[in-house]
Design a protein around this motif. Structure first.
Motif, PDB file in Angstrom:
ATOM      1  N   VAL A 110       0.878  -1.309  -0.023  1.00  0.00           N
ATOM      2  CA  VAL A 110       0.186  -0.103   0.083  1.00  0.00           C
ATOM      3  C   VAL A 110       0.911   1.295   0.111  1.00  0.00           C
ATOM      4  N   GLY A 111       0.547   2.019  -1.048  1.00  0.00           N
ATOM      5  CA  GLY A 111       1.352   3.140  -0.857  1.00  0.00           C
ATOM      6  C   GLY A 111       2.866   3.166  -1.356  1.00  0.00           C
ATOM      7  N   SER A 112       3.032   2.097  -2.561  1.00  0.00           N
ATOM      8  CA  SER A 112       4.252   1.626  -2.783  1.00  0.00           C
ATOM      9  C   SER A 112       5.251   2.581  -3.297  1.00  0.00           C
ATOM     10  N   GLY A 113       4.827   3.919  -3.966  1.00  0.00           N
ATOM     11  CA  GLY A 113       5.605   4.724  -4.448  1.00  0.00           C
ATOM     12  C   GLY A 113       6.723   4.159  -5.600  1.00  0.00           C
ATOM     13  N   VAL A 129      -0.018  -0.759  -5.043  1.00  0.00           N
ATOM     14  CA  VAL A 129      -1.111   0.312  -5.422  1.00  0.00           C
ATOM     15  C   VAL A 129      -0.675   1.605  -4.728  1.00  0.00           C
ATOM     16  N   ASP A 130      -0.895   2.486  -5.576  1.00  0.00           N
ATOM     17  CA  ASP A 130      -0.476   3.912  -5.233  1.00  0.00           C
ATOM     18  C   ASP A 130      -1.571   4.917  -6.093  1.00  0.00           C
ATOM     19  N   THR A 131      -1.748   5.878  -5.004  1.00  0.00           N
ATOM     20  CA  THR A 131      -2.749   7.085  -5.793  1.00  0.00           C
ATOM     21  C   THR A 131      -2.257   7.790  -6.753  1.00  0.00           C
ATOM     22  N   VAL A 132      -0.989   7.752  -7.163  1.00  0.00           N
ATOM     23  CA  VAL A 132      -0.343   8.497  -8.011  1.00  0.00           C
ATOM     24  C   VAL A 132      -0.065   7.798  -9.316  1.00  0.00           C
ATOM     25  N   GLY A 133      -0.619   8.076 -10.335  1.00  0.00           N
ATOM     26  CA  GLY A 133      -0.616   7.406 -11.538  1.00  0.00           C
ATOM     27  C   GLY A 133       0.700   7.119 -12.255  1.00  0.00           C
ATOM     28  N   LYS A 134       1.625   8.077 -12.116  1.00  0.00           N
ATOM     29  CA  LYS A 134       2.862   7.890 -12.763  1.00  0.00           C
ATOM     30  C   LYS A 134       3.639   6.942 -11.761  1.00  0.00           C
ATOM     31  N   LYS A 135       3.500   6.805 -10.614  1.00  0.00           N
ATOM     32  CA  LYS A 135       3.996   5.932  -9.607  1.00  0.00           C
ATOM     33  C   LYS A 135       3.715   4.484  -9.875  1.00  0.00           C
ATOM     34  N   ALA A 136       2.273   4.136 -10.141  1.00  0.00           N
ATOM     35  CA  ALA A 136       1.737   2.869 -10.446  1.00  0.00           C
ATOM     36  C   ALA A 136       2.303   2.457 -11.874  1.00  0.00           C
ATOM     37  N   ALA A 162      -4.622   3.491  -7.706  1.00  0.00           N
ATOM     38  CA  ALA A 162      -6.048   3.571  -6.861  1.00  0.00           C
ATOM     39  C   ALA A 162      -5.821   4.389  -5.646  1.00  0.00           C
ATOM     40  N   ARG A 163      -6.366   4.687  -4.830  1.00  0.00           N
ATOM     41  CA  ARG A 163      -6.391   4.952  -3.338  1.00  0.00           C
ATOM     42  C   ARG A 163      -6.835   3.639  -2.748  1.00  0.00           C
ATOM     43  N   VAL A 164      -6.026   3.160  -2.053  1.00  0.00           N
ATOM     44  CA  VAL A 164      -6.169   1.850  -1.414  1.00  0.00           C
ATOM     45  C   VAL A 164      -7.579   1.646  -0.942  1.00  0.00           C
ATOM     46  N   GLU A 165      -8.139   2.776  -0.281  1.00  0.00           N
ATOM     47  CA  GLU A 165      -9.442   2.756   0.201  1.00  0.00           C
ATOM     48  C   GLU A 165     -10.727   2.391  -0.653  1.00  0.00           C
ATOM     49  N   SER A 166     -10.324   2.904  -1.960  1.00  0.00           N
ATOM     50  CA  SER A 166     -11.341   2.629  -3.085  1.00  0.00           C
ATOM     51  C   SER A 166     -11.264   1.671  -4.045  1.00  0.00           C
ATOM     52  N   GLY A 182       7.993   1.641  -5.616  1.00  0.00           N
ATOM     53  CA  GLY A 182       8.235  -0.004  -5.333  1.00  0.00           C
ATOM     54  C   GLY A 182       8.535  -0.422  -4.133  1.00  0.00           C
ATOM     55  N   LEU A 183       8.672   0.122  -3.142  1.00  0.00           N
ATOM     56  CA  LEU A 183       9.507  -0.247  -1.747  1.00  0.00           C
ATOM     57  C   LEU A 183       8.369  -0.322  -0.847  1.00  0.00           C
ATOM     58  N   PRO A 184       8.283  -1.772  -0.164  1.00  0.00           N
ATOM     59  CA  PRO A 184       9.132  -3.001  -0.569  1.00  0.00           C
ATOM     60  C   PRO A 184       8.482  -3.925  -1.665  1.00  0.00           C
ATOM     61  N   SER A 186       2.755  -2.009   4.009  1.00  0.00           N
ATOM     62  CA  SER A 186       3.416  -0.633   3.814  1.00  0.00           C
ATOM     63  C   SER A 186       4.864  -0.430   4.509  1.00  0.00           C
ATOM     64  N   ARG A 187       5.221   0.665   3.802  1.00  0.00           N
ATOM     65  CA  ARG A 187       6.707   1.176   4.299  1.00  0.00           C
ATOM     66  C   ARG A 187       6.362   2.663   4.066  1.00  0.00           C
ATOM     67  N   ALA A 188       6.901   3.319   5.278  1.00  0.00           N
ATOM     68  CA  ALA A 188       6.616   4.942   5.164  1.00  0.00           C
ATOM     69  C   ALA A 188       5.475   5.465   4.721  1.00  0.00           C
ATOM     70  N   PHE A 189       4.037   4.662   5.038  1.00  0.00           N
ATOM     71  CA  PHE A 189       3.093   5.240   4.419  1.00  0.00           C
ATOM     72  C   PHE A 189       2.050   5.908   5.290  1.00  0.00           C
TER      73      PHE A 189
HETATM   74  C1  SAM Z   1       6.266   8.641   1.604  1.00  0.00           C
HETATM   75  S1  SAM Z   1       5.470   7.529   0.422  1.00  0.00           S
HETATM   76  C2  SAM Z   1       6.321   5.701   0.479  1.00  0.00           C
HETATM   77  C3  SAM Z   1       6.700   5.066  -0.671  1.00  0.00           C
HETATM   78  C4  SAM Z   1       7.315   3.765  -0.538  1.00  0.00           C
HETATM   79  N1  SAM Z   1       6.434   2.819   0.368  1.00  0.00           N
HETATM   80  C5  SAM Z   1       8.655   3.990   0.102  1.00  0.00           C
HETATM   81  O1  SAM Z   1       9.068   3.457   1.451  1.00  0.00           O
HETATM   82  O2  SAM Z   1       9.585   4.627  -0.502  1.00  0.00           O
HETATM   83  C6  SAM Z   1       3.966   7.197   0.350  1.00  0.00           C
HETATM   84  C7  SAM Z   1       2.971   6.881  -0.760  1.00  0.00           C
HETATM   85  O3  SAM Z   1       1.784   6.611  -0.568  1.00  0.00           O
HETATM   86  C8  SAM Z   1       1.008   6.976  -1.495  1.00  0.00           C
HETATM   87  N2  SAM Z   1      -0.380   7.137  -1.054  1.00  0.00           N
HETATM   88  C9  SAM Z   1      -0.845   8.135  -0.214  1.00  0.00           C
HETATM   89  N3  SAM Z   1      -2.124   7.950   0.253  1.00  0.00           N
HETATM   90  C10 SAM Z   1      -2.617   6.968  -0.550  1.00  0.00           C
HETATM   91  C11 SAM Z   1      -3.821   5.951  -0.484  1.00  0.00           C
HETATM   92  N4  SAM Z   1      -4.822   6.376   0.083  1.00  0.00           N
HETATM   93  N5  SAM Z   1      -3.972   4.826  -1.338  1.00  0.00           N
HETATM   94  C12 SAM Z   1      -2.590   4.650  -1.948  1.00  0.00           C
HETATM   95  N6  SAM Z   1      -1.562   5.404  -2.180  1.00  0.00           N
HETATM   96  C13 SAM Z   1      -1.424   6.403  -1.365  1.00  0.00           C
HETATM   97  C14 SAM Z   1       1.683   8.258  -2.220  1.00  0.00           C
HETATM   98  O4  SAM Z   1       1.282   8.622  -3.390  1.00  0.00           O
HETATM   99  C15 SAM Z   1       3.110   8.083  -1.942  1.00  0.00           C
HETATM  100  O5  SAM Z   1       3.683   7.484  -3.062  1.00  0.00           O
END
Ligand code: SAM
Length: 217
Positions: A79-82, A102-109, A129-133, A84-86, A147-150
Motif C-alpha cells: 500500500v502506497g508503494s511509491g 497500489v499508489d494513488t499517483v498514476g505515474k508511480k503505478a 488507486a487509493r487503497v480505500e477505494s 516500489g518499496l518494498p 506498507s513502508r513509510a505510508f
Molecule cells: C512516503 S511514500 C512511501 C513510498 C514507498 N512505500 C517507500 O517506502 O519509499 C507514500 C506513498 O503513498 C501514496 N499514497 C498516499 N495515500 C494513498 C492512498 N490512500 N492509497 C494509495 N497510495 C497512497 C503516495 O502517493 C506515496 O507514493
C-alpha cells in the motif's frame, strides 16, 4: 562496487539469492535512479543512499516475511508503494509471492508496470488507486497487506481492511517502535508482534509491526 555492497548486505541479512536475483535488484535500482528524475519517485537521490535506505532496508523485511508466511505462494498488497518499496524487492526475491503495488499517483503505478515488464517479473503489477477505494476484484483477497513509510497504523489498517482475506495479516514497516500509534489502534485491530530489524550499513531504528483483525470483533 554496488554489487559488492549488496552481496555483503545480503550475507549480513542471511538471505541467499541467485545471481539472477542479485542482478535484478541492481537493475531495479538503476531503473529507480533513471526514472526518479522524470517521475519524482523518491526524495533519496544519492545512489549509495538508495542502496542502504531503500534496497537493504526493504531486504531486511524479507526474512521476517518468509518466516511469517512459511514461504507459501501467497498474494501480497503493498500500500502506497511509491517507487516500489518494498513491493518490487519482494517480487524479485520471492517469485512465489504475487505482488500488487497500489499508489494513488498514476505515474508511480505506471513505473511499477514498467519495472514489471523491464525486469520480466510476471508476479508484479502496479495498480493506480487509493487503497480505500480499490474495487472488489483488485481489493479483496490478499494474504499479507504491507506498507513502508505510508501512514499511521490507524489509517493504514482502516483504509486497507477490506483488502484482507480471512486469516490475513498486516505488515507495517516502521522506524522507531511506534508505541503511540499502537496505543491509538481501535479494538478491532490487534498487534501480535513487533519485530526489530537491523539494516546493514544503516544506523537507524527499524521495526515491523505485525497486526491482524481482532478475533472477537
Ligand atoms: C512516503 S511514500 C512511501 C513510498 C514507498 N512505500 C517507500 O517506502 O519509499 C507514500 C506513498 O503513498 C501514496 N499514497 C498516499 N495515500 C494513498 C492512498 N490512500 N492509497 C494509495 N497510495 C497512497 C503516495 O502517493 C506515496 O507514493
Amino acid at each position: 562496487m554496488s554489487r559488492d555492497v549488496l552481496i555483503s548486505g545480503l550475507r549480513a541479512l542471511g538471505l541467499q539469492l541467485s545471481d539472477v536475483q542479485v542482478s535484478l535488484l541492481l537493475d531495479y535500482l538503476a531503473l529507480l535512479q533513471k526514472w526518479n528524475k522524470v517521475y519524482n519517485l523518491t526524495a533519496v537521490r544519492d545512489p549509495a543512499e538508495m542502496m542502504t535506505h531503500h534496497l537493504l532496508d526493504s531486504l531486511a523485511a524479507i526474512g521476517p516475511l518468509l518466516r511469517q508466511t512459511g514461504g507459501q505462494p501467497i498474494k501480497l498488497l503493498d500500500v502506497g508503494s511509491g517507487g516500489g518499496l518494498p513491493g518490487v524487492v519482494i517480487a524479485i526475491t520471492c517469485p512465489q509471492i504475487q505482488v500488487s503495488c497500489v499508489d494513488t499517483v498514476g505515474k508511480k503505478a505506471a513505473f511499477i508496470q514498467q519495472a514489471s515488464a523491464a525486469l520480466k517479473l510476471p508476479n508484479l503489477r502496479g495498480v493506480h488507486a487509493r487503497v480505500e477505494s480499490l474495487k472488489a476484484e483488485e481489493g479483496g483477497g490478499f494474504d499479507v497487506v504491507c506498507s513502508r513509510a505510508f501512514a499511521s497504523l490507524v489509517d493504514f489498517t482502516t483504509w486497507s481492511s477490506s483488502a484482507l482475506k480471512p486469516g490475513a495479516v498486516w505488515m507495517a514497516m516502521k522506524g522507531k517502535h511506534p508505541a503511540d500509534e499502537i496505543a491509538a489502534l481501535p479494538a478491532l485491530v490487534s498487534v501480535f508482534h513487533v519485530e526489530q530489524l537491523v539494516v546493514p550499513g544503516l544506523d537507524a531504528e527499524r521495526c515491523i509491526v505485525w497486526l491482524r483483525p481482532s478475533p472477537s470483533v
